[in-house]
Write a protein that holds these residues in place. Structure first.
Motif, PDB file in Angstrom:
ATOM      1  N   ARG A 107      40.290 -16.110  -4.945  1.00 64.07           N
ATOM      2  CA  ARG A 107      40.188 -17.741  -5.071  1.00 64.07           C
ATOM      3  C   ARG A 107      38.748 -18.739  -4.129  1.00 64.07           C
ATOM      4  N   ILE A 108      38.427 -18.478  -3.479  1.00 60.04           N
ATOM      5  CA  ILE A 108      37.142 -18.456  -2.659  1.00 60.04           C
ATOM      6  C   ILE A 108      35.778 -18.657  -3.834  1.00 60.04           C
ATOM      7  N   LYS A 109      36.208 -17.640  -4.059  1.00 61.03           N
ATOM      8  CA  LYS A 109      34.477 -17.014  -5.083  1.00 61.03           C
ATOM      9  C   LYS A 109      34.727 -18.014  -6.067  1.00 61.03           C
ATOM     10  N   GLU A 110      36.527 -17.730  -7.131  1.00 61.10           N
ATOM     11  CA  GLU A 110      36.484 -18.944  -7.956  1.00 61.10           C
ATOM     12  C   GLU A 110      36.054 -20.071  -7.766  1.00 61.10           C
ATOM     13  N   LEU A 111      36.761 -21.322  -6.806  1.00 57.85           N
ATOM     14  CA  LEU A 111      36.425 -22.036  -6.393  1.00 57.85           C
ATOM     15  C   LEU A 111      34.847 -22.619  -6.041  1.00 57.85           C
ATOM     16  N   ILE A 125      34.297 -12.191   3.144  1.00 58.01           N
ATOM     17  CA  ILE A 125      35.283 -13.273   3.022  1.00 58.01           C
ATOM     18  C   ILE A 125      36.024 -12.617   1.366  1.00 58.01           C
ATOM     19  N   GLU A 126      35.258 -13.084   0.349  1.00 60.17           N
ATOM     20  CA  GLU A 126      34.934 -13.256  -0.879  1.00 60.17           C
ATOM     21  C   GLU A 126      35.353 -11.703  -1.409  1.00 60.17           C
ATOM     22  N   ALA A 127      34.018 -10.781  -0.666  1.00 61.65           N
ATOM     23  CA  ALA A 127      35.059  -9.564  -1.428  1.00 61.65           C
ATOM     24  C   ALA A 127      36.512  -9.183  -0.640  1.00 61.65           C
ATOM     25  N   GLY A 128      36.824  -9.599   0.088  1.00 62.26           N
ATOM     26  CA  GLY A 128      38.602  -8.783   0.553  1.00 62.26           C
ATOM     27  C   GLY A 128      38.385  -7.963   2.376  1.00 62.26           C
ATOM     28  N   LEU A 129      37.053  -7.734   2.957  1.00 57.12           N
ATOM     29  CA  LEU A 129      36.765  -7.385   3.423  1.00 57.12           C
ATOM     30  C   LEU A 129      36.912  -8.044   4.920  1.00 57.12           C
ATOM     31  N   LYS A 130      36.993  -9.053   4.918  1.00 53.05           N
ATOM     32  CA  LYS A 130      37.473  -9.415   6.273  1.00 53.05           C
ATOM     33  C   LYS A 130      38.412 -10.800   6.242  1.00 53.05           C
ATOM     34  N   ALA A 148      37.980 -24.714   3.307  1.00 54.31           N
ATOM     35  CA  ALA A 148      38.979 -25.113   2.503  1.00 54.31           C
ATOM     36  C   ALA A 148      38.235 -26.466   2.312  1.00 54.31           C
ATOM     37  N   CYS A 149      37.886 -26.961   3.231  1.00 61.35           N
ATOM     38  CA  CYS A 149      37.029 -28.232   3.397  1.00 61.35           C
ATOM     39  C   CYS A 149      35.906 -28.263   2.675  1.00 61.35           C
ATOM     40  N   SER A 150      35.259 -27.521   2.737  1.00 67.60           N
ATOM     41  CA  SER A 150      33.826 -27.124   2.009  1.00 67.60           C
ATOM     42  C   SER A 150      34.054 -27.325   0.836  1.00 67.60           C
ATOM     43  N   ASP A 198      46.401 -23.426   2.417  1.00 68.21           N
ATOM     44  CA  ASP A 198      47.301 -22.961   1.565  1.00 68.21           C
ATOM     45  C   ASP A 198      47.241 -23.016   0.751  1.00 68.21           C
ATOM     46  N   TYR A 199      46.516 -23.541  -0.005  1.00 67.56           N
ATOM     47  CA  TYR A 199      46.103 -22.944  -1.783  1.00 67.56           C
ATOM     48  C   TYR A 199      45.140 -21.253  -1.531  1.00 67.56           C
ATOM     49  N   LEU A 200      43.850 -21.315  -0.470  1.00 67.21           N
ATOM     50  CA  LEU A 200      43.598 -20.836  -0.275  1.00 67.21           C
ATOM     51  C   LEU A 200      44.188 -19.612  -0.280  1.00 67.21           C
ATOM     52  N   LEU A 201      45.243 -19.000   1.038  1.00 71.88           N
ATOM     53  CA  LEU A 201      46.025 -18.123   1.541  1.00 71.88           C
ATOM     54  C   LEU A 201      47.016 -17.455  -0.254  1.00 71.88           C
ATOM     55  N   PHE A 202      47.511 -18.680  -0.582  1.00 73.99           N
ATOM     56  CA  PHE A 202      48.732 -18.039  -1.379  1.00 73.99           C
ATOM     57  C   PHE A 202      48.731 -18.671  -2.626  1.00 73.99           C
TER      58      PHE A 202
END
Length: 114
Positions: free
Chosen positions: A11-15, A40-45, A56-58, A64-68
């Motif tokens: 989700r982070i990478k897509e945004l 983070i984007e690779a799901g490693l951390k 999220a602010c950036s 909530d969107y990033l987590l769920f």
């Protein structure tokens, strides 16, 4: 509840890509390292709460969107006004898409006032 790091990273990478940001630019905005953004984007951390908030602010979205991955809000539970809901939805769009939405709204509003 166990969080899905890979889904969060996706989700982070897509945004980030929707907003035409590089990993370096997101890192600078969130005040973290570029390598950490990659992890983070690779799901490693995972992220601490302050880093989650900064990312999220950036990205102009909610934690909530990033987590769920919740693309919509329950207005009473999660946001104090329709303005916040609209702002959240629009924040996930690219600049050209936001311009299109603004144009559509400017055309519709006069008809709503009648």
């Amino acid at each position: 509840m166990k969080l899905d790091r890979k889904a969060i990273g996706k989700r982070i990478k897509e945004l980030r890509k929707q907003q035409n940001l590089t990993q370096e630019q997101l890192a600078e905005l969130a005040d973290i390292s570029t390598h950490y953004v990659y992890e983070i984007e690779a799901g490693l951390k995972t992220m601490s709460c302050p880093i989650l908030a900064a990312v999220a602010c950036s990205l102009h979205t909610s934690a909530d969107y990033l987590l769920f991955g919740s693309a919509s809000y329950d207005l009473e539970a999660d946001s104090p006004s329709r303005h916040d809901q609209l702002e959240h939805l629009v924040s996930m769009l690219s600049a050209p898409q936001r311009n299109q939405v603004a144009h559509i709204i400017s055309v519709i509003v006069p008809y709503l006032k009648e």
